[in-house]
Each structure stands twice: as C-alpha cells, then as structure tokens.
Design a protein around this motif. Structure first.
Motif, mmCIF file in Angstrom:
data_model
loop_
_atom_site.group_PDB
_atom_site.id
_atom_site.type_symbol
_atom_site.label_atom_id
_atom_site.label_comp_id
_atom_site.label_asym_id
_atom_site.label_seq_id
_atom_site.Cartn_x
_atom_site.Cartn_y
_atom_site.Cartn_z
ATOM 1 N N ASP A 127 0.837 -1.200 0.000
ATOM 2 C CA ASP A 127 0.000 0.000 0.000
ATOM 3 C C ASP A 127 0.877 1.257 0.000
ATOM 4 O O ASP A 127 1.857 1.341 0.743
ATOM 5 N N GLY A 128 0.540 2.203 -0.824
ATOM 6 C CA GLY A 128 1.254 3.474 -0.858
ATOM 7 C C GLY A 128 2.478 3.486 -1.732
ATOM 8 O O GLY A 128 3.159 4.522 -1.849
ATOM 9 N N PHE A 129 2.802 2.373 -2.397
ATOM 10 C CA PHE A 129 3.995 2.302 -3.239
ATOM 11 C C PHE A 129 3.922 3.338 -4.360
ATOM 12 O O PHE A 129 4.840 4.138 -4.553
ATOM 13 N N ARG A 130 2.822 3.342 -5.079
ATOM 14 C CA ARG A 130 2.670 4.265 -6.205
ATOM 15 C C ARG A 130 2.744 5.715 -5.741
ATOM 16 O O ARG A 130 3.491 6.524 -6.315
ATOM 17 N N GLU A 131 2.008 6.053 -4.697
ATOM 18 C CA GLU A 131 1.949 7.439 -4.231
ATOM 19 C C GLU A 131 3.323 7.913 -3.743
ATOM 20 O O GLU A 131 3.745 9.045 -4.021
ATOM 21 N N THR A 132 4.010 7.044 -3.020
ATOM 22 C CA THR A 132 5.325 7.413 -2.483
ATOM 23 C C THR A 132 6.314 7.715 -3.599
ATOM 24 O O THR A 132 7.018 8.737 -3.573
ATOM 25 N N TYR A 133 6.347 6.850 -4.600
ATOM 26 C CA TYR A 133 7.386 7.023 -5.616
ATOM 27 C C TYR A 133 7.032 8.051 -6.684
ATOM 28 O O TYR A 133 7.937 8.638 -7.295
ATOM 29 N N LEU A 134 5.758 8.310 -6.904
ATOM 30 C CA LEU A 134 5.418 9.440 -7.773
ATOM 31 C C LEU A 134 5.820 10.753 -7.104
ATOM 32 O O LEU A 134 6.301 11.685 -7.768
ATOM 33 N N GLU A 135 5.651 10.822 -5.780
ATOM 34 C CA GLU A 135 6.084 12.008 -5.037
ATOM 35 C C GLU A 135 7.608 12.127 -5.072
ATOM 36 O O GLU A 135 8.155 13.227 -5.250
ATOM 37 N N MET A 136 8.290 11.006 -4.915
ATOM 38 C CA MET A 136 9.751 11.017 -4.939
ATOM 39 C C MET A 136 10.261 11.383 -6.325
ATOM 40 O O MET A 136 11.226 12.149 -6.465
ATOM 41 N N PHE A 137 9.630 10.864 -7.364
ATOM 42 C CA PHE A 137 10.017 11.184 -8.743
ATOM 43 C C PHE A 137 9.929 12.687 -8.976
ATOM 44 O O PHE A 137 10.848 13.304 -9.524
#
Length: 314
Positions: A127-137
């Motif tokens: 959970d939260g993988f996509r949101e975390t890494y789009l923010e990091m990107f």
C-alpha cells in the motif's frame, strides 16, 4: 576547485537562492574536475526519503516469485522488476550483484512521447507504493532542474537553457538492492561504468562502496553524508559539452569482510533529455584546442537504445 573525493565537501543547493552564480561556479567546478558533486539542502524532505527507503526495503523483501511476477520479458528493464544477475557493465561478461525496480514518468493518455515511455506498473502487495514514488520522482525532477540551471550558468548559457531539453524527458528512478556478497564471488556489486543519461542524482546507500576513477587512474571513494545527494554527469551531457563536463567512470565495490552479510540499498534518479532532443555539440565547447569530438548529432532516444544494447538491457 580541485578536491579529493574522499573528503568532497557538499555544495548547498540553498546557496543558489542567495547567489546563483557562486553556486553555479562551485558545483560546476566540481563537475568539471571530477564529474561528480555532493549536494546538500536539495529540498527533498527527510520524511519522503525515509518513506521511500522503507518501501524499497519492503519490496525487495517480498518472495522471489512475487518480485519476478513484475518482470516484463523483452521490456529491457524499462519498468518494473529486473532480477538479480541481469545487468552487466559495458564490455563485461559478468553480471552485477544487484536487483532493481524502475519507475518512469507518468504521461497523460495521448502524449506525444507515449511510444518512448511505457506505462508504469505497481506492485499490489504494498500500500502506498505508487503514491510514495510518484512524489519522490517529482522531488528528484525538481532538484535536478535546479542543478541543471546551475550547470547552464557555469557553461555560460541562458539559465533556462535545459528547461525545454528535459521537458517530459525519459527520466527513470531506480530502486536498487545489492544482497549480501558471498566470500568467493567473482563479481562486484556494480562493475565500472559510466551513466548514459544527462545527470544522475543518487540518494541512500548507507553501506559504502561507491567509487569514482580519477584522472590519474586512481579509484576514490564518494561518501555523501545521510540525506545528501551524490550527483554525476552522464554520457549525454558529456557529449553535448564536448567532454568539458566528464562522465566519470564509477563502480560499487564489494564490502569489507565484516560487512559482506549486509545488504546495500540505493535510489538513483537518471535524469534524461526528452526522447526527440537532438544532442549536438554546444558551439561554445568547441575551439582550436578542443575540436568537436561528436560531429554527428543523435537523438536522445537513439543514443539511449544504443547504450542499453551494450549493457544487455535491450
């Protein structure tokens, strides 16, 4: 500003807010001398870094079968999971000791670059993988843009020179896991290589191992403090600047015996030109003593594919 990378002082990106020319000179000289710079106060929040690093560890701790279910056969490693023992350095027949996951730019439907950038895939187990890494990107993208502005100033170009060259560029964030290293391993965590892209921003890597090859042929450690970025010039920018800014050979060596049982994690962001950008030598980088080493222009996409074939990813 010739420095020893064993004690390479960090350049504070916050300096650019007060004296952009002084920051450009300081970081530009480091790139010119070493191909590398260490950057502090880059604007990527500590909380985001911690979340991203924790999520990376969680993914690589998943069962092998689960991770391999996200490997795209024939995809050249552009998105998703690339298993251990797949990538090797150019001209090497021994695979690096690492596994990794790639996240690229999310493009809206119908974007002109859709054919160059496949859609991201996301593991459903976390959970939260996509949101975390789009923010990091996005955070990496922003920090990279500020560093490119400083490079433009250092080269005597307009401060916004690189804005259009990287707009919707084919940048990739890589989550890397280097597992514990067997005592008798003939391979290293990452063989000597140069990066393909424009600039690379690296965060993480609490375990030591990153080294650059200096102009005297000596390997020297690059050791940012926690939270700092190691930033290096890629081959595309070296080509554009006619080697004025060098793409320095670097590697990740195996740990000392007492650290062989520990994994190493890192998170590089490979900032790329947009796929259709024509890499043509800057006229200001050519003179009587510096002839044009790259007289034939090449698009960023064609150059990328050429290099990916050389390292076994295409």
């Amino acid at each position: 500003m010739t420095q020893n990378p064993d004690t390479l002082a960090a350049v504070s990106l916050a300096m650019a807010d007060d004296n952009s020319d002084a920051f450009a000179e300081q970081i530009g000289r480091s790139f010119s001398d070493w191909g590398f710079a260490v950057v502090a106060d880059h604007g990527i929040s500590e909380d985001l870094i911690e979340r991203a690093e924790a999520m990376s560890r969680a993914f690589f701790a998943l069962p092998e079968a689960v991770k391999r279910s996200y490997h795209i056969a024939g995809g050249g490693g552009a998105r998703g999971y690339t298993p251990f023992g797949t990538e090797s350095a150019k001209d090497s027949n021994i695979s690096d000791l690492k596994e990794f996951w790639h996240i690229g730019r999310d493009l809206p439907a119908g974007h002109a670059f859709e054919s160059f950038m496949p859609p991201n895939i996301w593991p459903k187990e976390l959970d939260g993988f996509r949101e975390t890494y789009l923010e990091m990107f996005a955070a990496f993208d922003k920090a990279g843009a500020r560093i490119l502005e400083a490079i433009a100033r250092f080269l005597g170009l307009a401060p916004d020179f690189f804005v259009d060259t990287v707009r919707d560029g084919n940048s990739v964030m890589r989550l890397i896991h280097y597992p514990p290293v067997p005592e008798d391993s003939p391979a290293v965590r990452a063989g000597a290589h140069e990066d393909i892209n424009t600039i690379t921003l690296l965060i993480g890597a609490e375990e030591a191992g990153l080294e650059l090859l200096d102009r005297n042929g000596q390997w020297r450690s690059v050791t940012p403090k926690p939270g700092e970025l190691a930033v290096n010039i890629g081959d595309m920018l070296q080509r554009l600047t006619n080697n004025r800014l060098p793409s320095t050979t670097h590697r990740v060596v195996n740990p000392a015996p007492e650290r062989r049982g520990f994994s190493r994690y890192s998170m590089p962001f490979f900032l790329h030109f947009r796929p259709d950008y024509s890499i043509e030598t800057l006229p200001s980088s050519v003179d009587d003593t510096h002839p044009d080493l790259y007289p034939e222009p090449i698009t960023a996409h064609d150059y990328l594919m050429q290099r990916l074939r050389e390292i076994g990813l295409a």
